[in-house]
Design an enzyme around this catalytic site. Structure first.
Site, PDB file in Angstrom:
ATOM      1  N   ASP A  86       0.708  -1.261   0.058  1.00 15.38           N
ATOM      2  CA  ASP A  86      -0.073   0.144  -0.005  1.00 15.38           C
ATOM      3  C   ASP A  86       0.850   1.103  -0.161  1.00 15.38           C
ATOM      4  O   ASP A  86       1.977   1.267   0.593  1.00 15.38           O
ATOM      5  CB  ASP A  86      -0.750  -0.019   1.258  1.00 15.38           C
ATOM      6  CG  ASP A  86      -2.037   1.066   0.907  1.00 15.38           C
ATOM      7  OD1 ASP A  86      -2.408   1.394   0.125  1.00 15.38           O
ATOM      8  OD2 ASP A  86      -2.578   1.457   2.257  1.00 15.38           O
ATOM      9  N   HIS A  87       0.345   2.226  -0.690  1.00 17.34           N
ATOM     10  CA  HIS A  87       1.047   3.733  -0.556  1.00 17.34           C
ATOM     11  C   HIS A  87       2.382   3.651  -0.735  1.00 17.34           C
ATOM     12  O   HIS A  87       3.246   4.127   0.247  1.00 17.34           O
ATOM     13  CB  HIS A  87       0.681   4.416   0.750  1.00 17.34           C
ATOM     14  CG  HIS A  87      -0.978   5.062   0.211  1.00 17.34           C
ATOM     15  ND1 HIS A  87      -0.970   6.173  -0.368  1.00 17.34           N
ATOM     16  CD2 HIS A  87      -2.059   4.743   1.029  1.00 17.34           C
ATOM     17  CE1 HIS A  87      -2.414   6.520  -0.600  1.00 17.34           C
ATOM     18  NE2 HIS A  87      -2.964   5.577   0.258  1.00 17.34           N
ATOM     19  N   HIS A 145      -7.377   9.380   5.347  1.00 19.10           N
ATOM     20  CA  HIS A 145      -6.905   8.213   6.153  1.00 19.10           C
ATOM     21  C   HIS A 145      -7.290   8.649   7.543  1.00 19.10           C
ATOM     22  O   HIS A 145      -7.281   9.715   7.790  1.00 19.10           O
ATOM     23  CB  HIS A 145      -5.439   8.325   5.745  1.00 19.10           C
ATOM     24  CG  HIS A 145      -5.189   7.716   4.285  1.00 19.10           C
ATOM     25  ND1 HIS A 145      -4.526   8.471   3.462  1.00 19.10           N
ATOM     26  CD2 HIS A 145      -5.681   6.570   3.528  1.00 19.10           C
ATOM     27  CE1 HIS A 145      -4.342   7.846   2.163  1.00 19.10           C
ATOM     28  NE2 HIS A 145      -4.957   6.671   2.387  1.00 19.10           N
ATOM     29  N   SER A 205     -11.695   3.346   6.775  1.00 20.80           N
ATOM     30  CA  SER A 205     -12.057   3.328   8.198  1.00 20.80           C
ATOM     31  C   SER A 205     -13.168   4.381   8.608  1.00 20.80           C
ATOM     32  O   SER A 205     -12.982   5.389   8.585  1.00 20.80           O
ATOM     33  CB  SER A 205     -10.818   3.512   9.171  1.00 20.80           C
ATOM     34  OG  SER A 205     -10.050   2.386   8.769  1.00 20.80           O
ATOM     35  N   ALA A 255      -7.945   0.324   7.341  1.00 20.32           N
ATOM     36  CA  ALA A 255      -6.502   0.382   8.058  1.00 20.32           C
ATOM     37  C   ALA A 255      -6.671   0.551   9.670  1.00 20.32           C
ATOM     38  O   ALA A 255      -6.779   0.091  10.681  1.00 20.32           O
ATOM     39  CB  ALA A 255      -5.416   0.887   7.481  1.00 20.32           C
ATOM     40  N   THR A 256      -6.932   1.987   9.844  1.00 18.13           N
ATOM     41  CA  THR A 256      -7.141   2.286  11.231  1.00 18.13           C
ATOM     42  C   THR A 256      -8.095   1.653  12.077  1.00 18.13           C
ATOM     43  O   THR A 256      -7.745   1.597  13.304  1.00 18.13           O
ATOM     44  CB  THR A 256      -7.106   3.878  11.086  1.00 18.13           C
ATOM     45  OG1 THR A 256      -6.092   4.533  10.233  1.00 18.13           O
ATOM     46  CG2 THR A 256      -7.185   4.780  12.510  1.00 18.13           C
TER      47      THR A 256
END
Length: 286
Positions: A82-83, A180, A211, A232-233
């Site tokens: 990712d990223h 994000h 998220s 993710a978070t």
């Protein structure tokens, strides 16, 4: 089955108008939890690791664990970086066995983004690896990439069309108002923009910042054309809160199994709910 490229599974999701949740995992237990959820839900799965996690665990360790998970599972599993802004890390992960890569050159000019993305596409295409790129800037924090709210730029639908044509990238993450991390209020998603981009672009679209997006907004984004959603978070919080709960009840606990088992269980249930929400449950063999 072995790890697979996410390109075919995302193409099927786009055609079937559902979405595949892609989960950022940072430990073996987190990986096991989402794989077990996918197996139970019979959902295709994308495991993701950030560059920070690659540096923390090692690309070869991550690939080895993901390969064991895939070989034990009856559902298709892809492993995605990712990223990533560093071409050398991308090469390292491809050599280790990742089956999907994100080159994030969204902080550069359109022309530079095209050039940097094309370099990765040319590298990955020969071995069938999925490549994801970003256009516009998704706000918030992802590893060490920080985009302030006032700097977050929406992706232009016509530029998205041109970008895909120029690069041949297999998946595109356009900035559409998500961020994000966990939202302080409701996210300001531009649904009209999603629809305009989806109408112009032939490849599956990716929703970053998944998220904490309200369920009705996730469903609407998927219906309009989002085929992959990154989470993710929210996972880290659920996993960590379960561990904290064990220590609150027993501050002297020193057996990692005693706090990892409930953490895995909490994360597994959360992942199952995301798969149901995205519409990928039962689609493993589609």
């Amino acid at each position: 089955m072995p790890l697979v490229s996410s390109t075919p599974m995302l193409a099927r999701a786009k055609e079937g108008k559902y979405c595949i949740a892609a989960f950022n995992v940072h430990t073996l237990e987190m990986m096991q939890a989402v794989v077990e959820a996918a197996e139970e839900m019979q959902s295709p799965l994308i495991l993701q690791s950030t560059v920070g996690t690659v540096k923390h665990l090692g690309a070869d360790y991550i690939v080895a664990a993901a390969t064991v998970a895939a070989n034990r599972s009856s559902v298709p599993i892809a492993l995605h970086l990712d990223h990533c802004t560093d071409f050398d890390v991308i090469v390292q992960c491809i050599r280790a066995g990742y089956t999907s890569i994100m080159i994030d050159a969204s902080m550069y000019s359109f022309q530079d983004n095209v050039a940097r993305t094309l370099k990765v596409v040319e590298l990955a295409k020969a071995i069938g690896i999925n490549v994801e790129a970003e256009l516009g800037k998704v706000g918030g924090v992802e590893d060490d990439i920080v985009v302030a709210e006032h700097e977050a730029l929406m992706a232009d639908p016509e530029e998205c069309k041109l970008f895909v044509e120029l690069t041949g990238v297999a998946t595109l993450a356009p900035a559409v108002g998500t961020a994000h991390g966990i939202y302080k209020g409701d996210p300001n998603i531009d649904f009209d923009r999603i629809q305009k981009i989806a109408n112009r672009v032939s490849v599956p679209l990716v929703l970053h910042g998944g998220s904490g997006i309200p369920e009705d907004q996730v469903r609407r984004a998927v219906a309009l054309g989002m085929s992959k959603m990154n989470v993710a978070t929210e996972l880290r919080i659920i996993f960590s809160d379960a561990i904290k709960s064990v220590f609150q009840q027993n501050p002297d606990e020193n057996d990692p199994r005693k706090y990892m088992i409930p953490a895995k269980a909490a994360l597994r249930e959360a992942a199952k709910q995301k798969m149901i929400l995205c519409g990928s449950a039962g689609k493993a063999n589609n």
